[in-house]
Design a protein around this motif. Sequence first.
Motif, PDB file in Angstrom:
ATOM      1  N   LYS A 119     -35.916  18.683 -28.224  1.00  0.00           N
ATOM      2  CA  LYS A 119     -36.142  17.589 -27.282  1.00  0.00           C
ATOM      3  C   LYS A 119     -35.614  17.985 -25.906  1.00  0.00           C
ATOM      4  CE  LYS A 119     -35.269  12.676 -26.821  1.00  0.00           C
ATOM      5  NZ  LYS A 119     -34.545  11.533 -27.338  1.00  0.00           N
ATOM      6  N   THR A 162     -43.553  13.592 -29.723  1.00  0.00           N
ATOM      7  CA  THR A 162     -42.396  14.153 -29.010  1.00  0.00           C
ATOM      8  C   THR A 162     -42.835  14.960 -27.791  1.00  0.00           C
ATOM      9  OG1 THR A 162     -42.376  16.071 -30.471  1.00  0.00           O
ATOM     10  CG2 THR A 162     -40.935  14.239 -31.058  1.00  0.00           C
ATOM     11  N   LYS A 182     -43.839  12.555 -25.025  1.00  0.00           N
ATOM     12  CA  LYS A 182     -42.653  11.984 -24.378  1.00  0.00           C
ATOM     13  C   LYS A 182     -41.955  13.016 -23.493  1.00  0.00           C
ATOM     14  CE  LYS A 182     -41.819   8.152 -27.361  1.00  0.00           C
ATOM     15  NZ  LYS A 182     -40.933   7.393 -28.196  1.00  0.00           N
ATOM     16  N   ARG A 215     -41.221  12.716 -19.585  1.00  0.00           N
ATOM     17  CA  ARG A 215     -39.872  12.932 -19.058  1.00  0.00           C
ATOM     18  C   ARG A 215     -39.905  13.914 -17.884  1.00  0.00           C
ATOM     19  NH1 ARG A 215     -37.871  13.838 -23.831  1.00  0.00           N
ATOM     20  NH2 ARG A 215     -37.538  11.667 -24.335  1.00  0.00           N
TER      21      ARG A 215
END
Length: 126
Positions: free
Chosen positions: A4, A50, A53, A57
């Motif tokens: 992440k 993921t 996202k 971000r």
Amino acid sequence: MAEKTKAFELRTKNKTQLLEHLKELRTELSSLRVAQVKSPNPSKLAKIGTVRKAIARVLTVFNQTQKNHLRAVYSKKSSSKIPTDLRYKKTRAIRRRLTNKQSKVVTLRVSKTATNFPQRVFAVKA
């Protein structure tokens, strides 16, 4: 790109690094979408979320840094010269209300009344 991406780590990168990272994430997303069509593997489906996202971000950090840089450039100018999207939003009511100068303006009649009939000062307090 399985791990992440943290926003504070992205803030240390410069513009070219962010755009390069964004390009990598987008290519990974497209490859995951192709893999999803070929075989509906649940792990790939979860990874799509993921990656999306992570893209969001990166774009958020990129836009924030760009906006902060532009605010610094425009900081020397008066508030009316700053583009509207760079001004601080506050609230609609605050933006609409009168300025201090506008609220202190009085008519000629009120100013004459104030000078001719000043407020009385009494020796005894109530």
